[in-house]
Design a protein around this motif. Structure first.
Motif, PDB file in Angstrom:
ATOM      1  N   LEU A 108       0.826  -1.203   0.000  1.00  0.00           N
ATOM      2  CA  LEU A 108       0.000   0.000   0.000  1.00  0.00           C
ATOM      3  C   LEU A 108       0.863   1.257   0.000  1.00  0.00           C
ATOM      4  CD1 LEU A 108      -2.731  -1.090   2.593  1.00  0.00           C
ATOM      5  CD2 LEU A 108      -3.020  -0.875   0.112  1.00  0.00           C
ATOM      6  N   GLN A 109       1.924   1.228   0.772  1.00  0.00           N
ATOM      7  CA  GLN A 109       2.810   2.386   0.831  1.00  0.00           C
ATOM      8  C   GLN A 109       3.554   2.575  -0.484  1.00  0.00           C
ATOM      9  OE1 GLN A 109       5.062   1.322   4.311  1.00  0.00           O
ATOM     10  NE2 GLN A 109       3.645   2.326   5.715  1.00  0.00           N
ATOM     11  N   ASP A 110       4.024   1.483  -1.086  1.00  0.00           N
ATOM     12  CA  ASP A 110       4.736   1.583  -2.363  1.00  0.00           C
ATOM     13  C   ASP A 110       3.831   2.126  -3.467  1.00  0.00           C
ATOM     14  OD1 ASP A 110       7.005   0.618  -1.182  1.00  0.00           O
ATOM     15  OD2 ASP A 110       6.785  -1.426  -1.956  1.00  0.00           O
ATOM     16  N   MET A 111       2.562   1.681  -3.455  1.00  0.00           N
ATOM     17  CA  MET A 111       1.617   2.152  -4.465  1.00  0.00           C
ATOM     18  C   MET A 111       1.304   3.629  -4.301  1.00  0.00           C
ATOM     19  SD  MET A 111       0.977  -0.259  -6.576  1.00  0.00           S
ATOM     20  CE  MET A 111      -0.405   0.520  -7.411  1.00  0.00           C
ATOM     21  N   ASN A 112       1.588   4.156  -3.125  1.00  0.00           N
ATOM     22  CA  ASN A 112       1.282   5.562  -2.851  1.00  0.00           C
ATOM     23  C   ASN A 112       2.550   6.384  -2.601  1.00  0.00           C
ATOM     24  OD1 ASN A 112      -1.865   5.801  -2.591  1.00  0.00           O
ATOM     25  ND2 ASN A 112      -1.309   3.856  -1.651  1.00  0.00           N
ATOM     26  N   PHE A 113       3.651   5.916  -3.262  1.00  0.00           N
ATOM     27  CA  PHE A 113       4.887   6.702  -3.351  1.00  0.00           C
ATOM     28  C   PHE A 113       5.570   6.956  -2.010  1.00  0.00           C
ATOM     29  CE2 PHE A 113       1.836   8.046  -6.639  1.00  0.00           C
ATOM     30  CZ  PHE A 113       2.467   7.485  -7.746  1.00  0.00           C
ATOM     31  N   GLY A 114       5.724   5.894  -1.228  1.00  0.00           N
ATOM     32  CA  GLY A 114       6.564   6.046  -0.053  1.00  0.00           C
ATOM     33  C   GLY A 114       5.870   5.769   1.253  1.00  0.00           C
ATOM     34  N   ASP A 115       6.641   5.905   2.327  1.00  0.00           N
ATOM     35  CA  ASP A 115       6.134   5.615   3.662  1.00  0.00           C
ATOM     36  C   ASP A 115       5.072   6.616   4.078  1.00  0.00           C
ATOM     37  OD1 ASP A 115       9.420   4.672   4.897  1.00  0.00           O
ATOM     38  OD2 ASP A 115       7.878   3.499   3.862  1.00  0.00           O
ATOM     39  N   GLU A 116       4.181   6.155   4.923  1.00  0.00           N
ATOM     40  CA  GLU A 116       3.143   7.001   5.485  1.00  0.00           C
ATOM     41  C   GLU A 116       3.248   6.948   7.000  1.00  0.00           C
ATOM     42  OE1 GLU A 116       1.284   8.804   3.654  1.00  0.00           O
ATOM     43  OE2 GLU A 116       1.170   7.847   1.677  1.00  0.00           O
ATOM     44  N   ALA A 117       2.784   7.992   7.634  1.00  0.00           N
ATOM     45  CA  ALA A 117       2.777   8.017   9.097  1.00  0.00           C
ATOM     46  C   ALA A 117       1.720   7.054   9.625  1.00  0.00           C
ATOM     47  CB  ALA A 117       2.497   9.434   9.586  1.00  0.00           C
ATOM     48  N   THR A 118       1.810   6.768  10.908  1.00  0.00           N
ATOM     49  CA  THR A 118       0.809   5.942  11.590  1.00  0.00           C
ATOM     50  C   THR A 118       0.133   6.810  12.647  1.00  0.00           C
ATOM     51  OG1 THR A 118       2.195   3.993  11.261  1.00  0.00           O
ATOM     52  CG2 THR A 118       0.470   3.827  12.932  1.00  0.00           C
ATOM     53  N   PRO A 119      -1.215   6.883  12.650  1.00  0.00           N
ATOM     54  CA  PRO A 119      -2.148   6.124  11.815  1.00  0.00           C
ATOM     55  C   PRO A 119      -2.259   6.702  10.407  1.00  0.00           C
ATOM     56  CG  PRO A 119      -3.373   7.644  13.180  1.00  0.00           C
ATOM     57  CD  PRO A 119      -1.935   7.771  13.594  1.00  0.00           C
ATOM     58  N   HIS A 120      -2.699   5.821   9.503  1.00  0.00           N
ATOM     59  CA  HIS A 120      -2.981   6.271   8.146  1.00  0.00           C
ATOM     60  C   HIS A 120      -4.062   5.376   7.565  1.00  0.00           C
ATOM     61  CE1 HIS A 120      -1.961   8.840   4.765  1.00  0.00           C
ATOM     62  NE2 HIS A 120      -2.233   7.804   3.997  1.00  0.00           N
ATOM     63  N   PHE A 121      -4.857   5.953   6.648  1.00  0.00           N
ATOM     64  CA  PHE A 121      -5.975   5.220   6.058  1.00  0.00           C
ATOM     65  C   PHE A 121      -5.789   5.070   4.551  1.00  0.00           C
ATOM     66  CE2 PHE A 121      -7.775   6.722  10.019  1.00  0.00           C
ATOM     67  CZ  PHE A 121      -8.567   5.652  10.429  1.00  0.00           C
ATOM     68  N   TYR A 122      -6.266   3.927   4.069  1.00  0.00           N
ATOM     69  CA  TYR A 122      -6.306   3.637   2.642  1.00  0.00           C
ATOM     70  C   TYR A 122      -7.706   3.138   2.319  1.00  0.00           C
ATOM     71  CZ  TYR A 122      -1.245   3.438   3.351  1.00  0.00           C
ATOM     72  OH  TYR A 122       0.049   3.726   3.708  1.00  0.00           O
ATOM     73  N   VAL A 123      -8.279   3.615   1.230  1.00  0.00           N
ATOM     74  CA  VAL A 123      -9.547   3.086   0.735  1.00  0.00           C
ATOM     75  C   VAL A 123      -9.215   2.267  -0.504  1.00  0.00           C
ATOM     76  CG1 VAL A 123     -11.825   3.621  -0.210  1.00  0.00           C
ATOM     77  CG2 VAL A 123     -10.906   4.967   1.693  1.00  0.00           C
ATOM     78  N   GLY A 124      -9.486   0.949  -0.438  1.00  0.00           N
ATOM     79  CA  GLY A 124      -8.901   0.070  -1.443  1.00  0.00           C
ATOM     80  C   GLY A 124      -7.395   0.129  -1.280  1.00  0.00           C
ATOM     81  N   ASP A 125      -6.692   0.433  -2.357  1.00  0.00           N
ATOM     82  CA  ASP A 125      -5.238   0.587  -2.230  1.00  0.00           C
ATOM     83  C   ASP A 125      -4.810   2.043  -2.399  1.00  0.00           C
ATOM     84  OD1 ASP A 125      -5.561   0.962  -4.950  1.00  0.00           O
ATOM     85  OD2 ASP A 125      -3.796  -0.213  -5.503  1.00  0.00           O
TER      86      ASP A 125
END
Length: 278
Positions: A108-125
């Motif tokens: 999920l992070q790779d598909m969205n161009f890098g690391d994300e902070a926690t918490p973080h939300f994804y709808v689908g990917d």
């Protein structure tokens, strides 16, 4: 003449008895209610109703104060507002973290161009900015699209195996090409400490809620493949049997577990959520 009449009566009774001995039931092998012993279809076959669902992921950790604060509020509010949205909580660097969860979150992070902070939300990917309005809008957009696959499932437990049968049927001229079927096993009602935030003298401070209840926690994945196995449709229908090996801890508390079946479609450079059922 009388003997002929008696003979015909016997033949008629025999024919009726033979007919009545033929077991009736669902004879369509693509239906969840298929009965392999049935010889005559009685109209009892069931098929999935085409309802569009939404899938959203939350990256979280028991050590993360904002995960137990606004992250928790976002997730609970979405579930209350949108009953057809299903949450999967992926834990990071805590006792609930799994290898499959790490792999899924990495994708999920790779598909969205890098690391994300926690918490973080994804709808689908797709990554969603950390605002409730953005999350709500993304869920609405997902739910208001036409379903491409209708789905239903049955499941049972035998020994340490969770056996899941998933019925899928193409909708709205969807081709079903390059699709995969994954089953995620989630757990509700886990009482365990969670860092959260309290306001003291006007300032936010991190505190531990020892009675925090965790829900939709990712525990197991079918075949260990986070996006599942290829799924084939015959005349627009599919019936797939999958199994998930359950740990002893899972079996001891199985009443709080449930499977979530998800269809994904793989493109050249992306992964698209299609639909789900539970």
């Amino acid at each position: 003449m009388r003997s002929i009449f008696i003979g015909l009566s016997v033949l008629l009774i025999f024919a009726v008895s033979i007919s009545s001995c033929r077991k009736r039931g669902c004879t369509d092998p693509m239906s969840l209610s298929f009965d392999s012993d049935a010889k005559k279809d009685d109209g009892s076959c069931t098929y999935p109703f085409p309802i569009k669902k939404a899938l959203f992921f939350k990256s979280t950790g028991t050590w993360c104060s904002y995960c137990g604060d606004w992250g928790s509020w976002y997730a609970d509010s979405v579930k209350l507002a949108f009953p057809d949205a299903e949450l999967v909580e992926i834990h990071v660097m805590d006792d609930f973290a799994t290898n499959e969860g790490d792999e899924l979150l990495s994708h999920l992070q790779d598909m969205n161009f890098g690391d994300e902070a926690t918490p973080h939300f994804y709808v689908g990917d797709t990554s969603v900015s950390n605002s409730y309005g953005a999350l709500e809008l993304a869920i609405e957009n997902e739910l208001y699209t036409s379903p491409q696959v209708a789905m239903a499932l049955n499941y049972s437990v035998e020994g340490d195996l969770l056996n899941v049968s998933v019925q899928s049927e193409l909708q709205n001229n969807f081709s079903g090409s390059n699709c995969r079927l994954a089953v995620y096993v989630l757990e509700n009602q886990i009482t365990a400490p969670q860092n959260t935030v309290e306001i003291v003298n006007g300032q936010p401070i991190s505190v531990v809620n020892s009675n925090y209840v965790h829900n939709a926690v990712l525990r197991e994945v079918s075949s260990g493949a986070v996006f599942g196995e290829p799924i084939q449709f015959e005349n627009g229908k599919s019936l797939v049997d999958l199994n998930v090996t359950l740990s002893n801890a899972t079996l001891a508390n199985f009443d709080n577990y449930y499977p979530l079946a998800v269809v994904w479609q793989f493109g050249a450079n992306d992964t698209n959520f299609i639909n789900l059922t539970r």
